[in-house]
Design an enzyme around this catalytic site. Structure first.
Site, short mmCIF file in Angstrom:
data_model
loop_
_atom_site.label_atom_id
_atom_site.label_comp_id
_atom_site.label_asym_id
_atom_site.label_seq_id
_atom_site.Cartn_x
_atom_site.Cartn_y
_atom_site.Cartn_z
N HIS A 1 -47.15 -15.03 44.74
CA HIS A 1 -47.40 -14.46 43.41
C HIS A 1 -46.76 -15.32 42.32
O HIS A 1 -45.84 -16.11 42.57
CB HIS A 1 -46.87 -13.02 43.34
CG HIS A 1 -45.37 -12.91 43.47
ND1 HIS A 1 -44.50 -13.28 42.48
CD2 HIS A 1 -44.60 -12.46 44.49
CE1 HIS A 1 -43.26 -13.06 42.86
NE2 HIS A 1 -43.28 -12.57 44.09
N GLU B 1 -42.51 -8.23 50.88
CA GLU B 1 -41.31 -9.06 50.94
C GLU B 1 -40.29 -8.45 51.92
O GLU B 1 -40.30 -7.24 52.17
CB GLU B 1 -40.69 -9.21 49.55
CG GLU B 1 -39.52 -10.16 49.45
CD GLU B 1 -39.84 -11.58 49.92
OE1 GLU B 1 -40.03 -11.76 51.15
OE2 GLU B 1 -39.87 -12.51 49.09
#
Length: 232
Positions: A16, A101
Protein backbone atom coordinates in the site's frame (compact mmCIF):
# COMPACT_ATOMS: atom_id res chain seq x y z
CA UNK A 1 13.05 -14.03 -20.44
CA UNK A 2 11.64 -16.55 -22.90
CA UNK A 3 8.10 -16.45 -24.27
CA UNK A 4 7.31 -19.53 -22.19
CA UNK A 5 8.61 -17.87 -19.02
CA UNK A 6 6.24 -14.97 -19.73
CA UNK A 7 3.33 -17.44 -19.61
CA UNK A 8 4.35 -19.03 -16.30
CA UNK A 9 1.86 -18.02 -13.59
CA UNK A 10 3.02 -15.14 -11.41
CA UNK A 11 2.24 -13.74 -7.99
CA UNK A 12 2.48 -9.96 -8.02
CA UNK A 13 2.81 -8.27 -4.65
CA UNK A 14 2.03 -4.60 -4.07
CA UNK A 15 2.55 -2.68 -0.85
CA UNK A 16 0.00 0.00 0.00
CA UNK A 17 0.98 3.63 -0.43
CA UNK A 18 2.42 5.87 2.24
CA UNK A 19 0.53 6.57 5.47
CA UNK A 20 1.40 9.02 8.23
CA UNK A 21 2.38 6.17 10.55
CA UNK A 22 4.52 4.46 7.89
CA UNK A 23 6.16 7.81 7.19
CA UNK A 24 7.04 8.30 10.86
CA UNK A 25 8.13 4.69 11.45
CA UNK A 26 5.23 3.65 13.67
CA UNK A 27 4.29 -0.03 13.68
CA UNK A 28 0.84 -0.29 12.11
CA UNK A 29 -1.23 -3.46 11.97
CA UNK A 30 -4.87 -3.33 13.07
CA UNK A 31 -5.17 0.47 13.20
CA UNK A 32 -7.12 1.74 10.20
CA UNK A 33 -5.26 4.70 8.83
CA UNK A 34 -5.64 6.18 5.36
CA UNK A 35 -3.13 7.08 2.68
CA UNK A 36 -1.37 10.42 2.66
CA UNK A 37 -1.63 12.58 -0.50
CA UNK A 38 1.87 11.32 -1.33
CA UNK A 39 0.63 7.76 -0.88
CA UNK A 40 -2.26 8.36 -3.26
CA UNK A 41 0.18 9.80 -5.80
CA UNK A 42 2.50 6.78 -5.43
CA UNK A 43 -0.25 4.31 -6.20
CA UNK A 44 -1.81 6.39 -8.98
CA UNK A 45 1.59 6.67 -10.67
CA UNK A 46 2.18 2.93 -10.35
CA UNK A 47 -1.24 2.23 -11.83
CA UNK A 48 -0.53 4.42 -14.86
CA UNK A 49 2.87 2.82 -15.47
CA UNK A 50 2.31 -0.83 -14.60
CA UNK A 51 -1.38 -1.68 -14.95
CA UNK A 52 -3.13 -2.31 -18.26
CA UNK A 53 -3.23 -4.57 -21.28
CA UNK A 54 0.25 -5.89 -22.03
CA UNK A 55 1.75 -4.24 -18.93
CA UNK A 56 3.26 -5.78 -15.83
CA UNK A 57 -0.16 -6.14 -14.22
CA UNK A 58 -2.54 -7.13 -17.00
CA UNK A 59 -6.09 -7.31 -15.59
CA UNK A 60 -7.00 -9.89 -18.22
CA UNK A 61 -4.38 -12.25 -16.79
CA UNK A 62 -5.53 -12.02 -13.17
CA UNK A 63 -7.32 -15.05 -11.78
CA UNK A 64 -7.45 -13.87 -8.17
CA UNK A 65 -6.72 -10.75 -6.15
CA UNK A 66 -6.13 -10.98 -2.40
CA UNK A 67 -6.45 -7.68 -0.53
CA UNK A 68 -5.95 -6.92 3.13
CA UNK A 69 -9.22 -5.50 4.51
CA UNK A 70 -7.42 -2.59 6.21
CA UNK A 71 -8.46 0.74 4.69
CA UNK A 72 -4.96 1.64 3.51
CA UNK A 73 -4.82 -1.55 1.45
CA UNK A 74 -8.42 -1.32 0.25
CA UNK A 75 -7.89 2.25 -0.94
CA UNK A 76 -4.63 1.25 -2.60
CA UNK A 77 -6.36 -1.52 -4.55
CA UNK A 78 -9.12 0.85 -5.66
CA UNK A 79 -6.48 3.27 -7.00
CA UNK A 80 -4.32 0.56 -8.55
CA UNK A 81 -7.15 -1.21 -10.38
CA UNK A 82 -10.17 1.12 -10.48
CA UNK A 83 -13.25 -1.16 -10.59
CA UNK A 84 -14.95 0.82 -13.35
CA UNK A 85 -12.05 0.53 -15.78
CA UNK A 86 -9.90 -2.47 -14.83
CA UNK A 87 -12.32 -5.19 -15.86
CA UNK A 88 -11.45 -7.26 -12.77
CA UNK A 89 -14.78 -8.58 -11.53
CA UNK A 90 -15.75 -8.66 -7.87
CA UNK A 91 -15.82 -12.46 -8.07
CA UNK A 92 -12.01 -12.45 -8.40
CA UNK A 93 -11.33 -10.17 -5.42
CA UNK A 94 -10.95 -11.60 -1.92
CA UNK A 95 -10.56 -9.34 1.11
CA UNK A 96 -8.87 -11.59 3.65
CA UNK A 97 -7.26 -11.50 7.08
CA UNK A 98 -4.73 -14.04 5.78
CA UNK A 99 -2.74 -11.18 4.25
CA UNK A 100 -3.21 -8.50 6.91
CA UNK A 101 -0.14 -7.03 8.57
CA UNK A 102 1.61 -8.93 11.35
CA UNK A 103 -0.44 -8.26 14.50
CA UNK A 104 1.84 -6.09 16.62
CA UNK A 105 -0.25 -6.39 19.78
CA UNK A 106 1.13 -4.17 22.55
CA UNK A 107 3.54 -2.57 20.07
CA UNK A 108 0.86 -1.04 17.86
CA UNK A 109 1.65 2.59 17.08
CA UNK A 110 5.12 2.47 18.64
CA UNK A 111 8.45 3.10 16.97
CA UNK A 112 11.29 0.59 16.96
CA UNK A 113 13.27 2.14 19.79
CA UNK A 114 10.13 2.60 21.88
CA UNK A 115 9.43 -1.12 21.56
CA UNK A 116 12.98 -2.03 22.55
CA UNK A 117 12.78 0.21 25.63
CA UNK A 118 9.39 -1.27 26.58
CA UNK A 119 10.77 -4.78 26.35
CA UNK A 120 13.92 -3.88 28.28
CA UNK A 121 11.85 -2.36 31.09
CA UNK A 122 9.81 -5.57 31.13
CA UNK A 123 12.91 -7.67 31.70
CA UNK A 124 13.11 -9.07 28.17
CA UNK A 125 15.97 -9.37 25.68
CA UNK A 126 18.73 -9.70 28.27
CA UNK A 127 20.84 -11.94 26.06
CA UNK A 128 20.03 -10.65 22.59
CA UNK A 129 18.28 -7.78 20.82
CA UNK A 130 14.58 -8.08 19.96
CA UNK A 131 13.95 -9.45 16.48
CA UNK A 132 10.32 -9.40 15.39
CA UNK A 133 10.97 -12.12 12.80
CA UNK A 134 11.84 -14.63 15.51
CA UNK A 135 10.44 -13.15 18.73
CA UNK A 136 7.03 -11.95 17.57
CA UNK A 137 5.05 -9.37 19.53
CA UNK A 138 3.67 -9.35 23.06
CA UNK A 139 -0.10 -9.47 22.87
CA UNK A 140 0.13 -10.01 19.12
CA UNK A 141 1.19 -12.72 16.71
CA UNK A 142 4.03 -15.18 16.98
CA UNK A 143 6.29 -16.28 14.14
CA UNK A 144 4.40 -19.58 14.00
CA UNK A 145 0.97 -17.94 13.73
CA UNK A 146 2.12 -15.72 10.86
CA UNK A 147 3.73 -18.70 9.13
CA UNK A 148 0.57 -20.79 9.36
CA UNK A 149 -1.73 -18.20 7.83
CA UNK A 150 0.66 -17.38 5.01
CA UNK A 151 1.17 -21.06 4.24
CA UNK A 152 -2.60 -21.49 3.90
CA UNK A 153 -2.70 -18.66 1.39
CA UNK A 154 0.28 -19.99 -0.55
CA UNK A 155 -1.32 -23.43 -0.76
CA UNK A 156 -4.49 -21.86 -2.17
CA UNK A 157 -2.48 -19.94 -4.77
CA UNK A 158 -0.48 -22.99 -5.83
CA UNK A 159 -3.62 -25.10 -6.15
CA UNK A 160 -5.11 -22.42 -8.40
CA UNK A 161 -2.02 -22.13 -10.60
CA UNK A 162 -0.76 -25.73 -10.73
CA UNK A 163 -2.98 -26.91 -13.65
CA UNK A 164 -1.78 -24.05 -15.86
CA UNK A 165 1.98 -23.95 -15.40
CA UNK A 166 2.67 -23.57 -19.12
CA UNK A 167 0.22 -20.79 -19.83
CA UNK A 168 -2.78 -22.93 -20.74
CA UNK A 169 -4.87 -20.30 -18.97
CA UNK A 170 -3.86 -16.94 -17.45
CA UNK A 171 -3.84 -17.36 -13.67
CA UNK A 172 -1.73 -14.53 -12.29
CA UNK A 173 -2.48 -13.58 -8.67
CA UNK A 174 -2.19 -10.11 -7.15
CA UNK A 175 -1.66 -9.39 -3.45
CA UNK A 176 -2.27 -5.90 -2.07
CA UNK A 177 -1.10 -5.66 1.50
CA UNK A 178 1.54 -4.41 3.93
CA UNK A 179 5.31 -4.13 4.13
CA UNK A 180 6.26 -6.69 6.77
CA UNK A 181 3.68 -9.34 5.91
CA UNK A 182 4.58 -9.21 2.22
CA UNK A 183 8.25 -9.73 3.04
CA UNK A 184 7.19 -12.67 5.21
CA UNK A 185 5.16 -13.94 2.24
CA UNK A 186 8.23 -13.81 -0.02
CA UNK A 187 10.23 -15.89 2.46
CA UNK A 188 7.51 -18.51 2.80
CA UNK A 189 7.03 -18.56 -1.00
CA UNK A 190 10.73 -19.45 -1.31
CA UNK A 191 10.42 -22.10 1.41
CA UNK A 192 12.40 -20.07 3.94
CA UNK A 193 11.54 -19.56 7.59
CA UNK A 194 10.25 -16.05 8.17
CA UNK A 195 13.14 -15.42 10.54
CA UNK A 196 15.64 -16.24 7.80
CA UNK A 197 18.01 -13.24 7.59
CA UNK A 198 17.22 -12.50 3.95
CA UNK A 199 17.50 -8.70 3.65
CA UNK A 200 14.62 -7.19 1.72
CA UNK A 201 13.28 -3.71 1.07
CA UNK A 202 9.68 -3.07 0.03
CA UNK A 203 8.89 0.63 0.11
CA UNK A 204 5.34 2.04 0.21
CA UNK A 205 3.81 1.75 -3.24
CA UNK A 206 6.42 -0.81 -4.36
CA UNK A 207 5.70 -3.79 -6.62
CA UNK A 208 7.49 -7.14 -6.96
CA UNK A 209 6.93 -10.36 -8.88
CA UNK A 210 7.20 -14.01 -7.80
CA UNK A 211 6.81 -17.03 -10.04
CA UNK A 212 8.16 -20.55 -10.62
CA UNK A 213 11.39 -21.84 -12.13
CA UNK A 214 11.11 -24.13 -15.15
CA UNK A 215 7.29 -24.01 -15.03
CA UNK A 216 7.44 -26.25 -11.95
CA UNK A 217 4.99 -25.59 -9.12
CA UNK A 218 7.48 -27.18 -6.73
CA UNK A 219 10.17 -24.64 -7.66
CA UNK A 220 8.87 -21.28 -6.47
CA UNK A 221 11.17 -18.39 -7.33
CA UNK A 222 11.32 -14.63 -7.60
CA UNK A 223 12.18 -12.37 -10.51
CA UNK A 224 15.40 -10.45 -9.95
CA UNK A 225 14.41 -8.39 -13.01
CA UNK A 226 11.84 -8.38 -15.77
CA UNK A 227 12.29 -7.47 -19.39
CA UNK A 228 9.65 -4.93 -20.50
CA UNK A 229 7.06 -6.15 -23.02
CA UNK A 230 8.15 -5.63 -26.62
CA UNK A 231 6.36 -2.84 -28.44
CA UNK A 232 4.54 -3.85 -31.60
Amino acid sequence: MSDQDALTPRVIIFRHGETEWAKSGRFTSSTDIGLTPAGVAQVSSASAKFVGAGKLVDPCRLALVFVSPRVRAVDTFALLLPPASSGVGADKVVYTEEITEWNYGHYEGLKDQEIRLLRKNGGLDKESEWNIWSDGCEGGESKQQVTERLDRLILHIKETQKPYMRGEKPVDVLLVAHGLILRCFVKRWLGLSIDNPLPMILAPGAIAVLSYKNNDVDKPAFHVGLAPPSEE
